[in-house]
Scaffold this motif. Structure first.
Motif, PDB file in Angstrom:
ATOM      1  N   ILE A  94       0.821  -1.209   0.000  1.00  0.00           N
ATOM      2  CA  ILE A  94       0.000   0.000   0.000  1.00  0.00           C
ATOM      3  C   ILE A  94       0.858   1.264   0.000  1.00  0.00           C
ATOM      4  O   ILE A  94       0.479   2.283  -0.582  1.00  0.00           O
ATOM      5  CB  ILE A  94      -0.975   0.010   1.205  1.00  0.00           C
ATOM      6  CG1 ILE A  94      -1.969   1.180   1.067  1.00  0.00           C
ATOM      7  CG2 ILE A  94      -0.226   0.071   2.529  1.00  0.00           C
ATOM      8  CD1 ILE A  94      -3.086   1.162   2.090  1.00  0.00           C
ATOM      9  N   PHE A  95       2.034   1.202   0.607  1.00  0.00           N
ATOM     10  CA  PHE A  95       2.888   2.386   0.671  1.00  0.00           C
ATOM     11  C   PHE A  95       3.426   2.750  -0.710  1.00  0.00           C
ATOM     12  O   PHE A  95       3.428   3.916  -1.105  1.00  0.00           O
ATOM     13  CB  PHE A  95       4.028   2.160   1.662  1.00  0.00           C
ATOM     14  CG  PHE A  95       3.549   1.874   3.060  1.00  0.00           C
ATOM     15  CD1 PHE A  95       3.096   2.894   3.875  1.00  0.00           C
ATOM     16  CD2 PHE A  95       3.526   0.573   3.544  1.00  0.00           C
ATOM     17  CE1 PHE A  95       2.627   2.636   5.150  1.00  0.00           C
ATOM     18  CE2 PHE A  95       3.063   0.299   4.822  1.00  0.00           C
ATOM     19  CZ  PHE A  95       2.612   1.327   5.628  1.00  0.00           C
ATOM     20  N   LEU A  96       3.847   1.742  -1.461  1.00  0.00           N
ATOM     21  CA  LEU A  96       4.319   1.985  -2.828  1.00  0.00           C
ATOM     22  C   LEU A  96       3.153   2.445  -3.705  1.00  0.00           C
ATOM     23  O   LEU A  96       3.317   3.341  -4.541  1.00  0.00           O
ATOM     24  CB  LEU A  96       4.934   0.716  -3.411  1.00  0.00           C
ATOM     25  CG  LEU A  96       5.394   0.798  -4.876  1.00  0.00           C
ATOM     26  CD1 LEU A  96       6.424   1.909  -5.044  1.00  0.00           C
ATOM     27  CD2 LEU A  96       5.963  -0.542  -5.327  1.00  0.00           C
ATOM     28  N   GLU A  97       1.970   1.864  -3.492  1.00  0.00           N
ATOM     29  CA  GLU A  97       0.793   2.240  -4.279  1.00  0.00           C
ATOM     30  C   GLU A  97       0.445   3.718  -4.068  1.00  0.00           C
ATOM     31  O   GLU A  97       0.249   4.475  -5.031  1.00  0.00           O
ATOM     32  CB  GLU A  97      -0.399   1.369  -3.891  1.00  0.00           C
ATOM     33  CG  GLU A  97      -1.670   1.698  -4.641  1.00  0.00           C
ATOM     34  CD  GLU A  97      -2.854   0.843  -4.219  1.00  0.00           C
ATOM     35  OE1 GLU A  97      -3.954   1.048  -4.772  1.00  0.00           O
ATOM     36  OE2 GLU A  97      -2.681  -0.013  -3.325  1.00  0.00           O
ATOM     37  N   LEU A  98       0.386   4.139  -2.806  1.00  0.00           N
ATOM     38  CA  LEU A  98       0.031   5.531  -2.513  1.00  0.00           C
ATOM     39  C   LEU A  98       1.139   6.487  -2.929  1.00  0.00           C
ATOM     40  O   LEU A  98       0.868   7.589  -3.418  1.00  0.00           O
ATOM     41  CB  LEU A  98      -0.277   5.682  -1.023  1.00  0.00           C
ATOM     42  CG  LEU A  98      -1.504   4.905  -0.524  1.00  0.00           C
ATOM     43  CD1 LEU A  98      -1.653   5.044   0.978  1.00  0.00           C
ATOM     44  CD2 LEU A  98      -2.769   5.381  -1.227  1.00  0.00           C
ATOM     45  N   PHE A  99       2.393   6.056  -2.747  1.00  0.00           N
ATOM     46  CA  PHE A  99       3.534   6.860  -3.187  1.00  0.00           C
ATOM     47  C   PHE A  99       3.452   7.093  -4.703  1.00  0.00           C
ATOM     48  O   PHE A  99       3.650   8.208  -5.197  1.00  0.00           O
ATOM     49  CB  PHE A  99       4.833   6.122  -2.831  1.00  0.00           C
ATOM     50  CG  PHE A  99       6.092   6.810  -3.282  1.00  0.00           C
ATOM     51  CD1 PHE A  99       6.711   7.757  -2.488  1.00  0.00           C
ATOM     52  CD2 PHE A  99       6.669   6.509  -4.513  1.00  0.00           C
ATOM     53  CE1 PHE A  99       7.882   8.382  -2.892  1.00  0.00           C
ATOM     54  CE2 PHE A  99       7.823   7.133  -4.931  1.00  0.00           C
ATOM     55  CZ  PHE A  99       8.439   8.077  -4.123  1.00  0.00           C
ATOM     56  N   SER A 100       3.128   6.032  -5.445  1.00  0.00           N
ATOM     57  CA  SER A 100       3.029   6.128  -6.908  1.00  0.00           C
ATOM     58  C   SER A 100       1.839   6.987  -7.325  1.00  0.00           C
ATOM     59  O   SER A 100       1.953   7.862  -8.196  1.00  0.00           O
ATOM     60  CB  SER A 100       2.902   4.724  -7.518  1.00  0.00           C
ATOM     61  OG  SER A 100       4.016   3.918  -7.188  1.00  0.00           O
ATOM     62  N   ASN A 101       0.689   6.741  -6.697  1.00  0.00           N
ATOM     63  CA  ASN A 101      -0.521   7.495  -7.048  1.00  0.00           C
ATOM     64  C   ASN A 101      -0.341   8.990  -6.826  1.00  0.00           C
ATOM     65  O   ASN A 101      -0.798   9.811  -7.623  1.00  0.00           O
ATOM     66  CB  ASN A 101      -1.704   6.995  -6.214  1.00  0.00           C
ATOM     67  CG  ASN A 101      -2.156   5.612  -6.605  1.00  0.00           C
ATOM     68  OD1 ASN A 101      -1.791   5.104  -7.671  1.00  0.00           O
ATOM     69  ND2 ASN A 101      -2.943   4.966  -5.759  1.00  0.00           N
ATOM     70  N   ARG A 102       0.351   9.337  -5.746  1.00  0.00           N
ATOM     71  CA  ARG A 102       0.525  10.749  -5.415  1.00  0.00           C
ATOM     72  C   ARG A 102       1.399  11.463  -6.439  1.00  0.00           C
ATOM     73  O   ARG A 102       1.269  12.663  -6.641  1.00  0.00           O
ATOM     74  CB  ARG A 102       1.122  10.874  -4.016  1.00  0.00           C
ATOM     75  CG  ARG A 102       0.927  12.242  -3.403  1.00  0.00           C
ATOM     76  CD  ARG A 102       1.148  12.212  -1.922  1.00  0.00           C
ATOM     77  NE  ARG A 102       0.687  13.444  -1.305  1.00  0.00           N
ATOM     78  CZ  ARG A 102       0.747  13.701  -0.008  1.00  0.00           C
ATOM     79  NH1 ARG A 102       1.210  12.792   0.807  1.00  0.00           N
ATOM     80  NH2 ARG A 102       0.318  14.845   0.485  1.00  0.00           N
ATOM     81  N   ARG A 103       2.269  10.691  -7.077  1.00  0.00           N
ATOM     82  CA  ARG A 103       3.180  11.277  -8.071  1.00  0.00           C
ATOM     83  C   ARG A 103       2.779  10.981  -9.505  1.00  0.00           C
ATOM     84  O   ARG A 103       3.515  11.277 -10.441  1.00  0.00           O
ATOM     85  CB  ARG A 103       4.612  10.773  -7.797  1.00  0.00           C
ATOM     86  CG  ARG A 103       5.206  11.404  -6.560  1.00  0.00           C
ATOM     87  CD  ARG A 103       6.320  10.579  -5.961  1.00  0.00           C
ATOM     88  NE  ARG A 103       6.866  11.223  -4.747  1.00  0.00           N
ATOM     89  CZ  ARG A 103       6.248  11.204  -3.572  1.00  0.00           C
ATOM     90  NH1 ARG A 103       5.081  10.587  -3.439  1.00  0.00           N
ATOM     91  NH2 ARG A 103       6.779  11.815  -2.523  1.00  0.00           N
ATOM     92  N   GLY A 104       1.602  10.383  -9.672  1.00  0.00           N
ATOM     93  CA  GLY A 104       1.112  10.101 -11.014  1.00  0.00           C
ATOM     94  C   GLY A 104       1.884   9.006 -11.727  1.00  0.00           C
ATOM     95  O   GLY A 104       1.890   8.932 -12.961  1.00  0.00           O
ATOM     96  N   ILE A 105       2.533   8.143 -10.951  1.00  0.00           N
ATOM     97  CA  ILE A 105       3.302   7.040 -11.525  1.00  0.00           C
ATOM     98  C   ILE A 105       2.423   5.795 -11.555  1.00  0.00           C
ATOM     99  O   ILE A 105       1.765   5.471 -10.557  1.00  0.00           O
ATOM    100  CB  ILE A 105       4.568   6.757 -10.678  1.00  0.00           C
ATOM    101  CG1 ILE A 105       5.435   8.013 -10.588  1.00  0.00           C
ATOM    102  CG2 ILE A 105       5.362   5.598 -11.260  1.00  0.00           C
ATOM    103  CD1 ILE A 105       6.570   7.888  -9.588  1.00  0.00           C
ATOM    104  N   PRO A 106       2.379   5.071 -12.683  1.00  0.00           N
ATOM    105  CA  PRO A 106       1.555   3.859 -12.760  1.00  0.00           C
ATOM    106  C   PRO A 106       1.961   2.848 -11.688  1.00  0.00           C
ATOM    107  O   PRO A 106       3.157   2.647 -11.428  1.00  0.00           O
ATOM    108  CB  PRO A 106       1.842   3.320 -14.171  1.00  0.00           C
ATOM    109  CG  PRO A 106       2.310   4.493 -14.944  1.00  0.00           C
ATOM    110  CD  PRO A 106       3.061   5.352 -13.978  1.00  0.00           C
TER     111      PRO A 106
END
Length: 283
Positions: A200-212
């Motif tokens: 979940i941490f990588l998912e939210l980190f990615s989502n916040r930066r617009g990274i797939p």
């Protein structure tokens, strides 16, 4: 991709008395940084002694004081969220810890003890005693983990103090984080949402930066589970680690085909080999 990690709850009294089991809970790995140690208790003297031990022997990046645990055993001893019913004692504890360590001191609280919602004024008292940041779980102790969360009390708290406020409670998505930020929170703390889903941490980190973000396949999830259990065995021995890991296995199985049967099998595993066999059957 978690920004920081925190230890299990550590009894200030047990640590000050040199309890070996308590000391074993303070183990950390090099990747766990910044790393905070969370103390619980109700005696300023115990907190002082425990904090001095942390300062001299463990070098945490910060010390967190638990003033939010709603467990009956904890609040029955006057610790955890029961401290929110005694601001004078809580401030003495903060002052004792602040005098004993050279790192930031934070507190984990709730909206209030039992059904009283006094978090804003309680946090102000902590701030006046030198607290460096406050994490608030958006429920009272009587609510435990029942929905819904109380966002209005968090907003009032954010408007009442100048130290950073970290929001906690039912945070699963980027939208949940944005809601906390809009209330005035400087950050968020994720707990239950990471159970069985450390991704979940990588998912939210990615989502916040617009990274797939590509959700992990079953094999990847199970590889991480095996690594988690293996590390638990290294720390606690196979028997204790497997007893404590059964619920984690069930969390990893959530949403998978045949999960009900697999959870039933997981409740009986007692060795690392049995866990590997269960995963092989699941795949």
């Amino acid at each position: 991709h978690a920004s920081y990690t925190v230890s299990e709850m550590i009894s200030a009294k047990a640590l000050s008395m040199g309890d070996k089991k308590t000391k074993s809970l303070l183990k950390k790995r090099s990747v766990e940084k910044p790393f905070g140690i969370q103390l619980f208790g109700h005696s300023p003297d115990d907190f002082k002694s425990a904090s001095e031990i942390l300062e001299n022997d463990y070098s945490p990046d910060f010390v967190d004081i638990n003033m939010g645990c709603p467990a009956p055993k904890i609040i029955g001893s006057g610790a955890g969220c029961a401290l929110m019913d005694d601001a004078v004692l809580a401030t003495k504890i903060v002052e004792a810890v602040k005098k004993s360590v050279s790192v930031p001191v934070t507190a984990k609280i709730r909206c209030g003890f039992k059904d009283k919602k006094n978090a804003p004024e309680f946090a102000r008292a902590l701030e006046q005693s030198g607290i460096d940041a406050v994490t608030i779980h958006a429920r009272t102790s009587n609510m435990k983990y029942k929905p819904p969360i109380d966002l209005s009390t968090i907003e009032k708290l954010c408007n009442s103090v100048s130290v950073p406020v970290i929001g906690n409670g039912d945070i699963y998505t980027l939208e949940d984080i944005k809601i906390m930020n809009n209330l005035g929170c400087s950050g968020v703390m994720i707990g239950r949402a990471a159970l069985g889903n450390p991704f979940i941490f990588l998912e939210l980190f990615s989502n916040r930066r617009g990274i797939p973000f590509n959700a992990p396949a079953s094999k990847e999830k199970f590889d991480v589970l095996l690594k988690q259990v293996k590390r638990a065995i290294e720390d606690k021995g196979e028997r204790n680690a497997l007893n404590q890991s059964r619920k984690h296995v069930c969390w990893y199985l959530k949403g998978m085909r045949g999960a009900s049967r697999l959870r039933n099998d997981a409740s009986r595993i007692s060795s690392y080999i049995e866990l590997k066999d269960l995963i092989r059957n699941a795949l």
